[in-house]
Design a protein around this motif. Structure first.
Motif, short mmCIF file in Angstrom:
data_model
loop_
_atom_site.label_atom_id
_atom_site.label_comp_id
_atom_site.label_asym_id
_atom_site.label_seq_id
_atom_site.Cartn_x
_atom_site.Cartn_y
_atom_site.Cartn_z
N PRO A 40 0.85 -1.20 0.00
CA PRO A 40 0.00 0.00 0.00
C PRO A 40 0.88 1.24 0.00
CG PRO A 40 -0.01 -1.06 2.16
CD PRO A 40 0.77 -1.95 1.23
N SER A 41 0.39 2.27 -0.65
CA SER A 41 1.18 3.49 -0.73
C SER A 41 1.26 4.13 0.66
CB SER A 41 0.56 4.45 -1.74
OG SER A 41 -0.75 4.78 -1.34
N PRO A 42 2.36 4.78 0.95
CA PRO A 42 2.49 5.44 2.25
C PRO A 42 1.48 6.57 2.35
CG PRO A 42 4.31 6.06 0.82
CD PRO A 42 3.52 5.01 0.10
N PRO A 43 1.12 6.95 3.57
CA PRO A 43 0.15 8.04 3.71
C PRO A 43 0.71 9.35 3.16
CG PRO A 43 1.11 7.46 5.84
CD PRO A 43 1.61 6.46 4.84
N THR A 44 -0.17 10.21 2.72
CA THR A 44 0.26 11.52 2.25
C THR A 44 0.63 12.37 3.46
OG1 THR A 44 -1.93 12.53 2.38
CG2 THR A 44 -1.36 11.38 0.31
N VAL A 45 1.32 13.45 3.22
CA VAL A 45 1.70 14.34 4.32
C VAL A 45 0.45 14.94 4.96
CG1 VAL A 45 2.00 16.44 2.93
CG2 VAL A 45 3.36 16.13 5.00
N TYR A 46 -0.60 15.11 4.19
CA TYR A 46 -1.85 15.65 4.71
C TYR A 46 -2.52 14.64 5.65
CZ TYR A 46 -0.77 18.46 0.64
OH TYR A 46 -0.12 19.24 -0.28
N GLU A 47 -2.43 13.36 5.32
CA GLU A 47 -2.94 12.30 6.19
C GLU A 47 -2.11 12.20 7.47
OE1 GLU A 47 -4.79 9.34 2.77
OE2 GLU A 47 -2.66 9.18 3.27
N ILE A 48 -0.82 12.40 7.35
CA ILE A 48 0.06 12.38 8.53
C ILE A 48 -0.33 13.51 9.48
CG2 ILE A 48 2.44 12.78 9.32
CD1 ILE A 48 2.15 10.02 8.17
N LEU A 49 -0.55 14.71 8.94
CA LEU A 49 -0.97 15.83 9.79
C LEU A 49 -2.24 15.47 10.56
CD1 LEU A 49 -0.30 18.91 7.47
CD2 LEU A 49 0.91 18.33 9.59
N ALA A 50 -3.20 14.88 9.87
CA ALA A 50 -4.47 14.50 10.52
C ALA A 50 -4.24 13.45 11.60
CB ALA A 50 -5.46 14.01 9.47
N GLN A 51 -3.33 12.50 11.35
CA GLN A 51 -3.02 11.47 12.34
C GLN A 51 -2.43 12.08 13.60
OE1 GLN A 51 -0.46 8.63 10.40
NE2 GLN A 51 -2.08 7.90 9.05
N TYR A 52 -1.77 13.23 13.46
CA TYR A 52 -1.16 13.91 14.60
C TYR A 52 -2.07 15.00 15.17
CZ TYR A 52 3.33 11.56 14.22
OH TYR A 52 4.33 10.62 14.25
N PRO A 55 -4.69 20.08 11.42
CA PRO A 55 -5.46 20.20 10.17
C PRO A 55 -4.57 20.01 8.95
CG PRO A 55 -5.28 22.34 11.26
CD PRO A 55 -4.64 21.34 12.17
N SER A 56 -5.10 19.34 7.94
CA SER A 56 -4.31 19.04 6.74
C SER A 56 -4.00 20.28 5.92
CB SER A 56 -5.05 18.02 5.87
OG SER A 56 -6.32 18.50 5.53
N GLY A 57 -4.75 21.35 6.08
CA GLY A 57 -4.53 22.56 5.31
C GLY A 57 -3.41 23.44 5.81
N LEU A 58 -2.60 22.96 6.73
CA LEU A 58 -1.45 23.75 7.17
C LEU A 58 -0.40 23.85 6.07
CD1 LEU A 58 -0.92 22.52 10.84
CD2 LEU A 58 -1.73 24.76 10.09
N LEU A 59 -0.42 22.90 5.14
CA LEU A 59 0.53 22.91 4.02
C LEU A 59 -0.23 23.13 2.72
CD1 LEU A 59 2.76 19.89 5.06
CD2 LEU A 59 3.38 22.31 5.12
N PRO A 60 0.42 23.75 1.73
CA PRO A 60 -0.24 23.99 0.44
C PRO A 60 -0.33 22.71 -0.39
CG PRO A 60 2.01 24.77 0.37
CD PRO A 60 1.76 24.33 1.79
N ASP A 61 -0.99 22.80 -1.52
CA ASP A 61 -1.21 21.64 -2.38
C ASP A 61 0.00 21.24 -3.22
OD1 ASP A 61 -1.12 23.75 -4.18
OD2 ASP A 61 -3.01 23.25 -5.17
N SER A 62 1.11 21.94 -3.09
CA SER A 62 2.26 21.69 -3.96
C SER A 62 3.34 20.81 -3.34
CB SER A 62 2.88 23.03 -4.38
OG SER A 62 3.36 23.71 -3.24
N ASP A 149 -10.86 26.43 11.30
CA ASP A 149 -11.60 26.02 10.11
C ASP A 149 -10.96 26.47 8.81
OD1 ASP A 149 -12.23 28.70 10.50
OD2 ASP A 149 -14.36 28.45 10.01
N GLN A 150 -10.17 27.53 8.84
CA GLN A 150 -9.51 27.99 7.61
C GLN A 150 -8.35 27.09 7.19
OE1 GLN A 150 -7.47 31.84 7.99
NE2 GLN A 150 -7.59 31.58 10.20
N PHE A 151 -7.96 26.15 8.07
CA PHE A 151 -6.85 25.23 7.78
C PHE A 151 -7.34 23.80 7.54
CE2 PHE A 151 -5.26 28.68 10.43
CZ PHE A 151 -4.23 29.15 9.64
N LYS A 152 -8.63 23.60 7.46
CA LYS A 152 -9.17 22.25 7.28
C LYS A 152 -9.02 21.73 5.86
CE LYS A 152 -12.41 22.43 11.09
NZ LYS A 152 -11.97 21.50 12.06
N THR A 153 -9.01 22.62 4.87
CA THR A 153 -8.84 22.20 3.48
C THR A 153 -7.47 22.64 2.98
OG1 THR A 153 -9.86 24.21 2.64
CG2 THR A 153 -11.31 22.32 2.98
#
Length: 184
Positions: A40-52, A55-62, A149-153
């Motif tokens: 299985p592919s490793p979790p994305t950095v956004y999934e890692i943030l949520a696991q910790y 919010p996943s939106g602390l980092l941009p989409d790039s 809430d501004q960092f959720k997406t």
């Protein structure tokens, strides 16, 4: 000599028990081992943030890649430096580092926030435990509480600071030699 019928019964019981166990093991269906698909592919950095608990939106989409050590030290690579507008304008360097723990990122490097005319380093990010509607940013000795809430997406990157403010201050920076600061 008279034989004890109970002795034959004991031996017969033993043989019956032995054959019953043997037949069960022969009739027992083989355990099937599921076929193993690709890893299985490793979790994305956004999934890692949520696991910790962040919010996943602390980092941009790039984000192009990341590493996370067992001790929580991490490196996040972006395609290129960029800006994201939250309540404040945030600048992300191409490489972001820090230490990740449950509900916090500390020793953070590579993220700056614009306050007035100056860019200041964000040193730490924390959430309440249990999570609340707030998230806390430490910029130097200043702690700032913002709506979570501004960092959720996950937000898209912008190439640079846009608007007339950037152009109006460009000459000011050149004239006064403030090349160590990004103004706007």
């Amino acid at each position: 000599m008279v034989e004890n019928p109970k002795s034959h019964l004991g031996f017969s019981s033993f043989l019956l028990f032995f054959f019953a166990i043997a037949s069960l093991s022969l009739c027992k269906p083989a355990l099937s081992v599921p076929e193993r698909g690709p890893d299985p592919s490793p979790p994305t950095v956004y999934e890692i943030l949520a696991q910790y608990g962040l919010p996943s939106g602390l980092l941009p989409d790039s984000v192009t890649g990341y590493t996370l050590s067992d001790d929580g030290r991490f490196v996040v690579e972006l395609a290129k430096p960029c800006y994201v507008q939250f309540d404040y304008l945030v600048y992300y360097e191409k490489k972001i580092t820090g230490e990740l723990g449950y509900g916090y990122i500390k020793d953070l490097e590579g993220i700056q926030v614009q306050r007035f005319f100056f860019w200041l380093n964000v040193n730490e990010i924390k959430t309440d435990l249990p999570p609340s509607d707030s998230i806390y940013f430490q910029v130097g000795i200043i702690n700032k509480k913002l709506r979570a809430d501004q960092f959720k997406t996950v937000h898209s990157c912008r190439k640079g600071v846009s608007g007339s403010c950037q152009n109006s201050w460009k000459r000011f920076v050149e004239v006064w030699g403030f090349t160590d600061f990004v103004l706007c």
